[in-house]
Enzyme design. Structure first.
Site, mmCIF file in Angstrom:
data_model
loop_
_atom_site.group_PDB
_atom_site.id
_atom_site.type_symbol
_atom_site.label_atom_id
_atom_site.label_comp_id
_atom_site.label_asym_id
_atom_site.label_seq_id
_atom_site.Cartn_x
_atom_site.Cartn_y
_atom_site.Cartn_z
ATOM 1 N N PHE A 1 0.818 -1.212 0.000
ATOM 2 C CA PHE A 1 0.000 0.000 0.000
ATOM 3 C C PHE A 1 0.853 1.265 0.000
ATOM 4 O O PHE A 1 0.504 2.262 -0.636
ATOM 5 C CB PHE A 1 -0.922 -0.008 1.221
ATOM 6 C CG PHE A 1 -1.655 1.280 1.431
ATOM 7 C CD1 PHE A 1 -2.527 1.775 0.472
ATOM 8 C CD2 PHE A 1 -1.465 2.017 2.602
ATOM 9 C CE1 PHE A 1 -3.204 2.974 0.657
ATOM 10 C CE2 PHE A 1 -2.143 3.206 2.798
ATOM 11 C CZ PHE A 1 -3.014 3.693 1.824
ATOM 12 N N ILE B 1 -6.608 -3.972 -2.777
ATOM 13 C CA ILE B 1 -7.156 -5.146 -2.092
ATOM 14 C C ILE B 1 -6.868 -4.995 -0.602
ATOM 15 O O ILE B 1 -5.706 -4.856 -0.205
ATOM 16 C CB ILE B 1 -6.525 -6.450 -2.629
ATOM 17 C CG1 ILE B 1 -6.652 -6.507 -4.152
ATOM 18 C CG2 ILE B 1 -7.178 -7.668 -1.998
ATOM 19 C CD1 ILE B 1 -5.891 -7.655 -4.793
ATOM 20 N N HIS C 1 -2.125 -3.886 -5.273
ATOM 21 C CA HIS C 1 -1.510 -3.822 -3.949
ATOM 22 C C HIS C 1 -2.508 -4.246 -2.876
ATOM 23 O O HIS C 1 -3.724 -4.174 -3.063
ATOM 24 C CB HIS C 1 -0.989 -2.406 -3.653
ATOM 25 C CG HIS C 1 -2.070 -1.418 -3.308
ATOM 26 N ND1 HIS C 1 -2.645 -1.338 -2.046
ATOM 27 C CD2 HIS C 1 -2.682 -0.462 -4.053
ATOM 28 C CE1 HIS C 1 -3.558 -0.377 -2.039
ATOM 29 N NE2 HIS C 1 -3.597 0.171 -3.246
ATOM 30 N N CYS C 2 -1.969 -4.704 -1.767
ATOM 31 C CA CYS C 2 -2.736 -4.863 -0.538
ATOM 32 C C CYS C 2 -1.995 -4.031 0.502
ATOM 33 O O CYS C 2 -1.335 -3.062 0.136
ATOM 34 C CB CYS C 2 -2.870 -6.338 -0.150
ATOM 35 S SG CYS C 2 -1.295 -7.211 0.014
ATOM 36 N N ASN C 3 -2.076 -4.390 1.762
ATOM 37 C CA ASN C 3 -1.388 -3.580 2.763
ATOM 38 C C ASN C 3 0.126 -3.784 2.697
ATOM 39 O O ASN C 3 0.885 -2.843 2.497
ATOM 40 C CB ASN C 3 -1.909 -3.921 4.167
ATOM 41 C CG ASN C 3 -1.493 -2.873 5.198
ATOM 42 O OD1 ASN C 3 -0.741 -1.950 4.902
ATOM 43 N ND2 ASN C 3 -1.993 -3.009 6.409
#
Length: 234
Positions: A44, A64, A120-122
């Site tokens: 992120f 995401i 991306h996610c976290n």
């Protein structure tokens, strides 16, 4: 659009292996890496810098996130990029296969129109990499092992959790079955139609066997009228 039909076996092997001259450093976890032309993967934090995103020519972003992270992991520049937000749970019970088609369609459309997509996610370690592995597996018709290695060889720190890894394995069978059906869409229906026609012909033959070959006319008998032997006498 890229697909394995455009590559020789040797070229495909090189694609999976990736660049061999990259020296991975710990701080690169906080950056995004290009997995395929037009497709990047990262955390992120890589999506928080407008300058960085513009320098990479990013046009689309797949965000995401776990629903508990929605207050912080969210689209930062909706006026500059097109976003797809997927709210999921980052645990082994989360069904990623059900959510994947919308992500795939978004990425496909973006790249087909000349765009560049950041997924991306976290942390960019487990959740978003699982989606990217499924994406490259289908487009290059790879095994799940090769697809996983392909992404790991570009972003070394990825590690999908056990549940996600199981779904990645399951998705290989799903996409291969879909490809087989798409390649031979008329086969089963034609065979079924032929079988139905054969059944109809068999029924007709059964009817012919049951039907009498010659229909005998029932004779019509006239009753005999007694002759009056004296009728001619006058």
């Amino acid at each position: 659009m890229f697909n394995n039909g455009d590559l020789t076996e040797e070229q495909l092997k090189n694609v999976v292996q990736g660049p061999g001259d990259v020296e991975w450093k710990y701080e690169m976890r906080r950056e995004c890496q290009q997995i395929l032309p037009g497709l990047l993967l990262g955390p992120f934090v890589a999506s928080k810098s407008l300058e960085t995103l513009q320098s990479l020519n990013i046009s689309h972003i797949v965000c995401i996130r776990d629903q508990k992270e929605a207050f912080s992991v969210k689209p930062r520049f909706p006026d500059h990029f097109r976003y797809l937000v997927l709210d999921v749970e980052d645990n082994e019970e989360q069904n990623l296969i059900r959510l994947f088609p919308s992500a795939k369609a978004f990425i496909d459309q973006a790249i087909a129109n000349g765009g560049r997509v950041l997924v991306h996610c976290n942390g960019g370690i487990s959740l978003s990499p699982a989606f990217v592995v499924m994406f490259v597996m289908q487009h290059y018709a790879l095994s799940w092992e090769d697809a996983l290695h392909m992404v790991q060889n570009r972003r070394y720190c990825i590690s999908p959790n056990g549940g996600f890894l199981t779904q990645i394995k399951e998705y290989e069978a799903i996409y291969r079955a879909n490809r087989a059906v798409a390649t031979y869409p008329a086969g089963p229906r034609s065979a079924r139609r032929k079988r139905e026609d054969d059944d109809d012909e068999e029924d007709d033959r059964d009817d012919d066997r049951k039907r009498p070959l010659v229909e005998h006319a029932v004779p019509s008998f006239q009753p005999m009228v007694p002759v009056d032997e004296f009728a001619m006498e006058t």
